[in-house]
Design a protein around this motif. Structure first.
Motif, short mmCIF file in Angstrom:
data_model
loop_
_atom_site.label_atom_id
_atom_site.label_comp_id
_atom_site.label_asym_id
_atom_site.label_seq_id
_atom_site.Cartn_x
_atom_site.Cartn_y
_atom_site.Cartn_z
N GLU A 81 1.05 2.42 7.46
CA GLU A 81 1.66 1.90 8.69
C GLU A 81 0.67 1.88 9.86
O GLU A 81 0.90 1.19 10.86
CB GLU A 81 2.90 2.73 9.06
N GLU A 82 -0.45 2.61 9.75
CA GLU A 82 -1.45 2.61 10.82
C GLU A 82 -2.62 1.68 10.53
O GLU A 82 -3.44 1.40 11.42
CB GLU A 82 -2.01 4.03 11.01
N ASN A 83 -2.71 1.20 9.31
CA ASN A 83 -3.95 0.55 8.89
C ASN A 83 -4.18 -0.83 9.49
O ASN A 83 -5.34 -1.24 9.63
CB ASN A 83 -4.03 0.50 7.37
N LYS A 84 -3.13 -1.55 9.84
CA LYS A 84 -3.35 -2.88 10.40
C LYS A 84 -4.19 -2.81 11.66
O LYS A 84 -5.21 -3.50 11.80
CB LYS A 84 -2.02 -3.59 10.67
N TRP A 85 -3.77 -1.95 12.61
CA TRP A 85 -4.53 -1.89 13.86
C TRP A 85 -5.87 -1.18 13.67
O TRP A 85 -6.87 -1.54 14.30
CB TRP A 85 -3.71 -1.23 14.97
N LYS A 86 -5.91 -0.20 12.78
CA LYS A 86 -7.17 0.51 12.55
C LYS A 86 -8.22 -0.39 11.91
O LYS A 86 -9.40 -0.33 12.28
CB LYS A 86 -6.93 1.75 11.68
N VAL A 87 -7.80 -1.19 10.96
CA VAL A 87 -8.75 -2.11 10.31
C VAL A 87 -9.25 -3.14 11.31
O VAL A 87 -10.45 -3.44 11.38
CB VAL A 87 -8.10 -2.79 9.09
N GLU A 88 -8.34 -3.70 12.12
CA GLU A 88 -8.75 -4.71 13.10
C GLU A 88 -9.68 -4.11 14.15
O GLU A 88 -10.68 -4.74 14.52
CB GLU A 88 -7.52 -5.34 13.76
#
Length: 268
Positions: A81-88
Motif C-alpha cells: 500500500e506504500e509502494n506506489k508513492w515510494k517507487v515514484e
C-alpha cells in the motif's frame, strides 16, 4: 587519489549542507553522499536551477557526488500500500542524481523474507523490478544497502530481478552488526552488484540491551585489511563513503576515518 575514492555522508557532519561540503573538502575527501528524501535537498525542493547551482558549488570545491541517499524509511518496500508513492519518489531521486552527475541512489528495501511466497516478498520484488527496469532505462542504479539479511539472500533476490538497475551499496558494519555476516565473504558473494560502499564500523552485542553498537573505524569488528583487499581483488574502484551516525564528535571521527582509510589503502 588512492586505490579507492574517499567519500563522506554530508549529514554526518550535523551542519548545513554547504558548510558540510567545505568540511568534506577539508578532510581531503574526493566526494560525498547526501540525503535527498525530505527538506531542502528533496527532488520537490531542488528545482532545475537549484540543481545547477549546487552542482557548480560542488565542482568549485573540487568534489563530486558519490551517490544520493534515497532511503524512504519505514519498512522499505515491504508494504504494497506504500509502494506506489515510494517507487515514484525513488525514480524522481534517481532523476536528480543524474542531474548532479552521479548515477547511484542508495536505499533500504526492507528485510527480504526467506519465504518467497510471503506477501512481503512479492511486494518487494515488484517494487524492485520496476525500479531496476527504470534504472536500466536511464543507465543508473538503485543500490540496496546490505545488512538486514545475509549477503547470499540478497544476491539471490537481485539475481531474480533480471535487470541490473538495482545493485548493492555494501555496508560492512551493517553486516557485522545486524546479520552477523562476514563482510569479506559478502564482497565475493555480491561482486557482480557492488556499485558503492559505506565505510562504517561496529559490533554486534550479545545479551545486552542494545542489539549492536556503531564505532569509529578500526574500533569495531569489521576486518578492514581483508575487506579492502577483497574489494581490490574483485576490481572495485569506487567510493568508500564514510558514515558516522552517532558519537560525541562525529566530525573528528570522520577525519580520523579518512586518515584510517588512506593508511589502509597505502598498504594495499
Amino acid at each position: 587519489m588512492g586505490l579507492f575514492n574517499i567519500g563522506v555522508i554530508l549529514d554526518s557532519f550535523n551542519t548545513d549542507i554547504r558548510t558540510a561540503v567545505l568540511k568534506a573538502k577539508d578532510i581531503g575527501a574526493d566526494g560525498f553522499q547526501v540525503y535527498t528524501t525530505y527538506g531542502a535537498m528533496s527532488p520537490e525542493e531542488m528545482t532545475a536551477e537549484k540543481r545547477r547551482e549546487f552542482l557548480d558549488y560542488i565542482k568549485s570545491n573540487g568534489l563530486v557526488v558519490s551517490a544520493l541517499c534515497g532511503d524512504l524509511g519505514g519498512h522499505g518496500f515491504m508494504l504494497p500500500e506504500e509502494n506506489k508513492w515510494k517507487v515514484e519518489k525513488s525514480k524522481r531521486i534517481l532523476d536528480m542524481a543524474k542531474d548532479l552527475e552521479t548515477n547511484i541512489v542508495t536505499t533500504h528495501i526492507g528485510v527480504i523474507p526467506t519465504d518467497k511466497n510471503a506477501p512481503e516478498y512479492e511486494a518487494m520484488w515488484k517494487a524492485c523490478k520496476e525500479l531496476a527496469d527504470y534504472g536500466d532505462s536511464i543507465d543508473a542504479y538503485f543500490a540496496v544497502e546490505t545488512g538486514p539479511e545475509p549477503a547470499t539472500v540478497l544476491r539471490e533476490f537481485l539475481d531474480s530481478l533480471g535487470a541490473k538497475g538495482v545493485r548493492v551499496n555494501l555496508d560492512p558494519a551493517n553486516l557485522v552488526m545486524c546479520s552477523d555476516d562476514d563482510p569479506v565473504k559478502a564482497v565475493y558473494e555480491l561482486r557482480d552488484y557492488i556499485v558503492h560502499t559505506h565505510a562504517k564500523d561496529g559490533r554486534m552485542l550479545h545479551g545486552e540491551e542494545a542489539p549492536y553498537i556503531e564505532l569509529p573505524l578500526g574500533q569495531g569488528d569489521v576486518p578492514f585489511d581483508a575487506y579492502l583487499a577483497a574489494l581490490k581483488d574483485i576490481g572495485y574502484r569506487g567510493f568508500l563513503t564514510i558514515e558516522r551516525e552517532c558519537g560525541d564528535d562525529p566530525a573528528k571521527d570522520i577525519s580520523m576515518a579518512a586518515d584510517f582509510l588512506r593508511e589502509k589503502m597505502a598498504r594495499l
